[in-house]
Design an enzyme around this catalytic site. Structure first.
Site, short mmCIF file in Angstrom:
data_model
loop_
_atom_site.label_atom_id
_atom_site.label_comp_id
_atom_site.label_asym_id
_atom_site.label_seq_id
_atom_site.Cartn_x
_atom_site.Cartn_y
_atom_site.Cartn_z
CE LYS A 1 -3.80 0.96 0.47
NZ LYS A 1 -4.78 1.46 -0.54
CG ASP B 1 -3.14 -12.40 9.01
OD1 ASP B 1 -3.56 -13.52 8.70
OD2 ASP B 1 -3.19 -11.96 10.16
#
Length: 394
Positions: A217, A281
């Site tokens: 990101k 995750d």
């Protein structure tokens, strides 16, 4: 006997000892089933020439009940000494109490790669139309990002001091509700990024994988996740220039939210994924759902430099079904397959995956999977393991 690391390779004896943590909840059911499957495959593949001695080491609820310690020093020492181990699921309280035992094991042993291969098995019913297109290996950074546990609880003196530092020393003005905020710090380093990306690239080259994609990101978190992207690409250009030039290696990047959408639309475009801890995750769990659920997701935590590796069931302890002989042992069995591959015992690994796929095609699975299969026949935990063993040895 023990595994040793010499230069860039493992020295694996034919008779070796593997320490294991049984795990909490369903761990007591899936661990012995997984071990029995591995033992059968090793015996079949090598005719008695190779074998594993399983050495239980304490951790989690069982250890706490016996010793008052959820992660005794002897357990960490066993994994250090024997290099390779495996574990069932461990309980982590939410919101309070102990930090995650899984995170503690990874950080203490510096297992900087969380390795999560995701593929579809014929016979497994998936929520997506073409699950056979999902074939990715995730390299999730394991020791940095917000999982480091550098946090301060709202209302504590520590949070107050940290707030003062941010506002008075660093000139931060963008905290919306400063007096009622908890705080966390997200470290991302050059060294942590480089060793993860290096491992991912080496894996791709060694296994004939067409590309490595850095997922981040960096458009928002420009110095942490943006740094991950920049440092990872620079590492590839510096250390793998020849492979990039001759087309043996393709390195690309994608923003995390776009990647999650693309995995549903064009999963065939991705092969090896390198990403940060939190992203990894989310990504690994979504991909697991696309091929049948977390019960089909194996995992490992590896330090490719020291040789230490800890393989694990990637799902939780499932206390609501513990003791009922219905838990799916596939995640731990497939993690054992990863362990066999890591040891170089690939013949035994192939026997297990082949037997599992044959069972799934015939509708033989635990209830969580069989209920979706046309003509599926739900089997208990032990019965499923016995069926796999018969297919291996028959």
């Amino acid at each position: 006997m023990k595994i040793k690391k010499e230069a860039n390779r493992l020295l694996v004896p034919d008779r070796l000892t593997i320490p294991y943590i049984e795990g909490d909840g369903v761990g007591a059911e899936i661990t012995p089933v997984s071990q029995a499957v591995v033992d059968a495959a090793v015996a079949k593949a090598y005719g008695g020439r190779r074998s594993i001695a399983w050495k239980e080491v304490p951790a989690g609820g069982k250890s706490f009940a016996q010793t008052g310690d959820r992660l005794p020093g002897e357990t960490l020492e066993a994994f250090r000494e024997y290099l390779v181990g495996i574990k069932g699921p461990l309980t982590t309280p939410v919101g309070e109490g102990i930090r995650s035992l899984n995170v503690t094991l990874r950080r203490t042993l510096d297992l900087y790669v969380c390795l999560r291969p995701v593929r579809w098995f014929r016979g497994i019913v998936s929520p997506v139309k073409e699950p056979q297109k999902v074939d990715m290996v995730i390299f999730r950074e394991n020791t940095e990002d917000i999982y480091t546990g550098i946090e301060w609880q709202q209302g504590t003196p520590e949070a107050g001091r940290f707030l003062q530092f941010l506002t008075r020393e660093m000139g931060v003005t963008g905290i919306r509700f400063p007096q009622t905020s908890s705080f966390g710090v997200k470290p991302v380093s050059v060294e942590g990024t480089e060793r993860l990306v290096r491992a991912a690239i080496r894996y791709a080259l060694a296994n004939g994988r067409p590309s490595v994609t850095l997922v981040h990101k960096g458009n928002i978190m420009k110095f942490t996740e943006g740094g991950f992207k920049r440092w990872g690409c620079a590492l590839a250009e510096r250390e793998f220039a020849r492979e990039l030039a001759d087309g043996a290696l393709v390195v690309k990047d994608v923003i995390a939210d776009a990647f999650l959408q693309n995995t549903l639309l064009t999963p065939e475009k991705y092969s090896v994924i390198a990403t940060l801890n939190l992203n990894g995750d989310y990504i690994s769990d979504q991909l697991a759902a696309m091929v049948g659920g977390i019960g089909m997701a194996p995992g490992a935590n590896i330090n490719y430099d020291s040789g230490h590796a800890l393989f694990e069931a990637t799902h939780g302890t499932a206390p609501d079904i513990a003791g009922q002989d219905v838990a799916n042992p596939s995640s731990l069995i497939l993690s054992s397959v990863m362990m066999l591959d890591y040891l170089g015992w690939k013949e035994a690994a192939v026997l297990i995956t082949r037997a599992m796929e044959q069972a799934f095609v015939c509708g033989e699975a635990t209830g969580d999977l069989a209920r979706f299969m046309p003509g599926g026949r739900p089997l208990g935990t032990r019965a499923f393991g016995e069926r796999i063993i018969r297919r291996i040895t028959g």
